[in-house]
Scaffold this motif. Sequence first.
Motif, PDB file in Angstrom:
ATOM      1  N   SER A   1       3.893   0.529   2.537  1.00  0.00           N
ATOM      2  CA  SER A   1       3.872  -0.276   3.753  1.00  0.00           C
ATOM      3  C   SER A   1       5.009  -1.277   3.794  1.00  0.00           C
ATOM      4  O   SER A   1       5.241  -1.916   4.825  1.00  0.00           O
TER       5      SER A   1
ATOM      6  N   LEU B   1       1.555   4.839   0.964  1.00  0.00           N
ATOM      7  CA  LEU B   1       1.098   5.660   2.088  1.00  0.00           C
ATOM      8  C   LEU B   1       1.313   7.149   1.852  1.00  0.00           C
ATOM      9  O   LEU B   1       0.451   7.972   2.168  1.00  0.00           O
TER      10      LEU B   1
ATOM     11  N   ASP C   1     -11.646   4.101  13.437  1.00  0.00           N
ATOM     12  CA  ASP C   1     -11.481   3.588  14.797  1.00  0.00           C
ATOM     13  C   ASP C   1     -12.642   2.674  15.145  1.00  0.00           C
ATOM     14  O   ASP C   1     -13.801   2.972  14.868  1.00  0.00           O
TER      15      ASP C   1
ATOM     16  N   GLN D   1      -7.134   6.266   3.466  1.00  0.00           N
ATOM     17  CA  GLN D   1      -5.978   5.386   3.470  1.00  0.00           C
ATOM     18  C   GLN D   1      -5.940   4.467   4.685  1.00  0.00           C
ATOM     19  O   GLN D   1      -5.139   3.537   4.726  1.00  0.00           O
ATOM     20  N   THR D   2      -6.750   4.752   5.676  1.00  0.00           N
ATOM     21  CA  THR D   2      -6.722   3.973   6.911  1.00  0.00           C
ATOM     22  C   THR D   2      -8.122   3.537   7.296  1.00  0.00           C
ATOM     23  O   THR D   2      -9.124   4.075   6.809  1.00  0.00           O
TER      24      THR D   2
ATOM     25  N   LYS E   1       0.827  -1.195   0.000  1.00  0.00           N
ATOM     26  CA  LYS E   1       0.000   0.000   0.000  1.00  0.00           C
ATOM     27  C   LYS E   1       0.865   1.249   0.000  1.00  0.00           C
ATOM     28  O   LYS E   1       1.776   1.391   0.824  1.00  0.00           O
TER      29      LYS E   1
ATOM     30  N   ARG F   1     -12.887  -1.758   8.837  1.00  0.00           N
ATOM     31  CA  ARG F   1     -11.773  -1.987   7.924  1.00  0.00           C
ATOM     32  C   ARG F   1     -12.035  -1.338   6.569  1.00  0.00           C
ATOM     33  O   ARG F   1     -13.157  -1.363   6.068  1.00  0.00           O
ATOM     34  N   LEU F   2     -10.987  -0.763   5.968  1.00  0.00           N
ATOM     35  CA  LEU F   2     -11.104  -0.021   4.718  1.00  0.00           C
ATOM     36  C   LEU F   2     -11.470  -0.956   3.564  1.00  0.00           C
ATOM     37  O   LEU F   2     -10.857  -2.007   3.378  1.00  0.00           O
TER      38      LEU F   2
END
Length: 491
Positions: free
Chosen positions: A203, A193, A484, A480-481, A191, A473-474
Motif C-alpha cells: 500500500s 497487496l 462492502d 485482504q480487503t 500492507k 472492516r478487516l
Amino acid sequence: MYRESIWQQTTAIPARPELPGNISTDIAIVGGGLAGILTAHFLEQSGRQCIVLEADRVGSGQTGHTTAKVTSQHGLIYQKLIRCAGKKKAMQYAKINQDAIERYRILIEKYKIDCDWEECPACLYTKESGRALRDEYYAAKELGLPVEMKKRTELPFAVEDALFCYGQACFHPLKFLQVIAENIQVYEKTKVLRVKPHLLTTSRGTVEAEKIVFACHYPFVNRPGYYFLRMHQERSYVCALKEAQTLHGMYLGIDRDGLSFRPAGELLLLGGGNHRTGENPMGGQYEFLLHQAEVCWPEKCWTKDENVIPWSAQDCMTLDGIPYIGQFGRKTEDWFVATGFGKWGMTSSMAAAILLTDQICGRENPCGEVFSPQRLHPMTSAKPFLTEGTYAAVNLLKQTFAPPKEKLDRLLPGQGGVVEYNGQKAGVYKAEDGQIFAVSVKCPHMGCQLVWNPDEKSWDCPCHGSRFDYRGRLIDGPAQTAVDGEFPRKR
C-alpha cells in the motif's frame, strides 16, 4: 469488538515508519509478529539484509493475543506423530521444540530482557479416562522428553490423571518482542497487496527481494501452496482473573470443554470455549469461562469488570496438526512460509525462525523434514482434506442459495444476523442506540457466507477464518480487503 489482552495493556511498542517508497532488499518478511521478527533477527545475525513489512503494528496480531505458553507439550501430539509419521519425525518435532525453549532462554539472558520469564511445568490433565494420557506419556518418554504421570495437581478440582512435562516456561510475549525488534528494520502500516516471484506490491510502494518469507499467520496468496485447502482457523477465549488462585504450573484439559490455566503474575489466565471460526452463532463463550470460574472459586464475584480481563485469539489448524514451515511451494524456491501453528505459536514461532534461517542460509537442519509444506501423511491428512473441501463448498452454496435467517425488525439492540435488507441479503448489526450497520455477507477472500459472532460483534468466515467488524472492516485474513458496507442509518 476489539478486546486488548493483558500483554497489549501493559506494553507500548514504539511505532515504526511506513514504507517510504520503492526499495530493494535481500530478504523481505511479511508479518511483524513473533515468527517474522525472530526470523529477521536470526537472518540479520547470519549477515543477511532483511526488512519486515507489517500491515498494522508490530505484535498487533496473534502474538498479542496468545496465552504465551512456551512448551513442547502440544496436546496429545507425540503418540499421533509416532503412529502416523514415524518415530524419526516425531523425534524431530520434539527436538526442535525443546531447542526453541532453550533458544528463548539464551536470547533473554543475552539481551537482559525483562519479560516475566517463569520456568514452570506444563501439564495435560483429564477428569475422565486416563488411557490417552498414559499413551502420550509412553510416547513422550520414548522421545526423551522430561515427563511424569501423576494423580494430583494444584488445580481446584480432582483429576483422573495428569501428565507433567518439566523444564517449560511462560512469559510476556510483547515485552520480549519489543526488545528483539529494536534493531530490525520494520515498516508498519504497510500492507502487502500482491506478490510476484521477487516483487512485493504494498500500500506504500514496492519491495524487490531475492527471497520472501510469509510469516503473516495465514498466507493470503492462494496459489501456489493452496493453503486455503489445507488449513482452517479456530477461535479460543481467555479471561484474566484477579485474585483467583496462585498456580505454579500451566495446565490444559484434554476432555471435551477442557480448560486452560496459566499464571501471569498476580493474574490467572483461564482459557477455553474453542470453536471453528464462523461456528459460534449463539455466543456465550465468555459466559462459559466465567461460569467455570464460579465453579472453581465460588467465593469470588466474577461478574465485576474489575476482576476480569477478557480477550480472544485465532489459530491456524493444519490437516495433520503439524505446522507448515519451509519452502512455500514446490516451484517457488525463493519463497518460504511459516503457518499453521495451532495453539502453540510461541515454540512454533521460534522453531520456524530457526528452521527458515538455516534453510535460507543453506545450512542443513534435520528437524525441518517433519514440517515440510510439501509433505503428505495419508493417514492423517486424507479425511481432513475432504472435510475442508466439503465445508467450503457448502458455505459457497449457502452464499448463493440460502435465504436470510433473520428479520430486521426481530433483531434486538446489540444483536446481528443475516437478513433481507433493501431487497438484498445482508449482514446487519443493530447497535444499542438503534443504528443499523449493514454489510455484504460475501467474504472477499473466496466468496463464502459470513456468520455473525455475538461474542466479538464480528462477521466471521467459516471457510478460511477471515474476520470483519460490524462495519465491515478487516480484522483477520486471509482476506485482504474489507467487505462492502453502508453508513449506519437511524431507525
